[in-house]
Design a protein around this motif. Structure first.
Motif, PDB file in Angstrom:
ATOM      1  N   PRO A 143       0.489  17.302  20.605  1.00 20.88           N
ATOM      2  CA  PRO A 143      -0.932  17.603  20.772  1.00 20.88           C
ATOM      3  C   PRO A 143      -1.766  16.321  20.800  1.00 20.88           C
ATOM      4  CG  PRO A 143       0.047  19.097  19.186  1.00 20.88           C
ATOM      5  CD  PRO A 143       1.084  18.059  19.475  1.00 20.88           C
ATOM      6  N   GLY A 144      -2.430  16.068  21.926  1.00 22.10           N
ATOM      7  CA  GLY A 144      -3.250  14.871  22.069  1.00 22.10           C
ATOM      8  C   GLY A 144      -2.512  13.656  22.598  1.00 22.10           C
ATOM      9  N   ILE A 191       1.751  11.780  10.968  1.00 26.81           N
ATOM     10  CA  ILE A 191       0.644  11.218  10.202  1.00 26.81           C
ATOM     11  C   ILE A 191       1.159  10.421   9.001  1.00 26.81           C
ATOM     12  CG2 ILE A 191      -1.424  11.796   8.870  1.00 26.81           C
ATOM     13  CD1 ILE A 191      -1.703  12.103  11.888  1.00 26.81           C
ATOM     14  N   GLY A 197      -7.413  12.287  19.799  1.00 25.95           N
ATOM     15  CA  GLY A 197      -7.639  13.586  19.171  1.00 25.95           C
ATOM     16  C   GLY A 197      -6.742  13.774  17.965  1.00 25.95           C
ATOM     17  N   PRO A 198      -5.972  14.872  17.905  1.00 30.81           N
ATOM     18  CA  PRO A 198      -5.113  15.114  16.747  1.00 30.81           C
ATOM     19  C   PRO A 198      -3.975  14.109  16.609  1.00 30.81           C
ATOM     20  CG  PRO A 198      -4.681  16.721  18.483  1.00 30.81           C
ATOM     21  CD  PRO A 198      -5.910  15.966  18.893  1.00 30.81           C
ATOM     22  N   ARG A 242      -4.408  10.776  17.247  1.00 28.58           N
ATOM     23  CA  ARG A 242      -4.982   9.423  17.198  1.00 28.58           C
ATOM     24  C   ARG A 242      -4.416   8.551  16.077  1.00 28.58           C
ATOM     25  NH1 ARG A 242      -6.327   5.160  16.336  1.00 28.58           N
ATOM     26  NH2 ARG A 242      -8.185   3.975  16.916  1.00 28.58           N
ATOM     27  N   ARG A 263      -1.455   8.957  14.476  1.00 26.13           N
ATOM     28  CA  ARG A 263      -0.015   9.096  14.261  1.00 26.13           C
ATOM     29  C   ARG A 263       0.653   7.724  14.281  1.00 26.13           C
ATOM     30  NH1 ARG A 263       2.105  14.721  16.916  1.00 26.13           N
ATOM     31  NH2 ARG A 263       4.083  13.761  16.355  1.00 26.13           N
TER      32      ARG A 263
END
Length: 215
Positions: free
Chosen positions: A19-20, A161, A182-183, A185, A187
């Motif tokens: 995601p992202g 994360i 986004g989600p 960013r 990681r």
């Protein structure tokens, strides 16, 4: 994750692998020669150097920057600065081609309106690597990261994360672009030690352009 990795190896178009996070195979190929010529001009004004981390470790990757701000590291920490600490001069301006490519890649990956003000240029020789880390020195985490691979192929690690989260391994070739925001960013990500080889354009090196909105 192996099944996803295999699919990404075969992918010809944009692929969202988290995601992202999107892989754009060959997105920069058409502009590769001009991008590398610009890198040479930037490095002539702001030479590549092996920076030292706050912990006293000399980075295996050689680096320089262009744009309004440049990324730097020393015993005082990681940060962005308007001037090259080695020369005291402003970093070279970001070439228009760099800016256009970064904006277009970000838009293709679902992040329209990206306005990069910094480009970190990394040069990898065989054995050079980038340990897992987060890009946290920027003020605006709402903007994505755009990463362009040129020259020798490399294995890109994309984790979670937490540093201990499992990582996906992506093989990045000349002209490939990865965008995450986004989600995704914050990681963790990194690069495995570069394998020995020779590329017809860059010789024994890999060049990576990483575009950020630092402020």
């Amino acid at each position: 994750m192996n099944g996803l990795f295999d699919a990404l190896e075969r992918a010809a178009g944009p692929v969202t692998f988290a995601p992202g996070a999107t892989l754009l195979r060959g997105f920069a190929l058409e502009d590769a020669a001009a991008l590398l010529a610009a890198v040479d001009a930037i490095a002539a004004a702001a030479p590549m150097r092996h920076m030292v981390t706050p912990g006293g470790y000399t980075m295996s990757v050689a680096t320089t920057s262009c744009g309004e701000l440049g990324w730097t590291s020393d015993a005082q920490g990681y940060r962005y600065a308007a001037c090259d600490p080695d020369t005291g001069l402003p970093w070279p301006a970001m070439p228009a081609l760099f800016d256009t490519l970064a904006r277009d890649a970000a838009a293709q990956a679902g992040f329209p309106g990206f306005q990069p003000d910094a480009c970190l240029i990394n040069r990898y020789a065989p054995g050079a690597r980038l340990t897992l880390h987060q890009d946290r020195n920027e003020r605006d985490f709402g903007a994505p990261i755009v990463s362009v691979s040129l020259g020798l192929p490399a294995t890109f690690l994309f984790g979670g994360i937490k540093r201990t989260d499992p990582t996906l391994k992506l093989r990045l070739a000349h002209g490939d672009v990865v965008v995450w925001g986004g989600p995704a960013r914050l990681r963790f990500h990194g690069v495995l030690p570069l394998a020995h080889g020779t590329h017809p354009v860059t010789g024994a090196y890999r060049i990576n352009l990483t575009f950020r909105k630092a402020r």
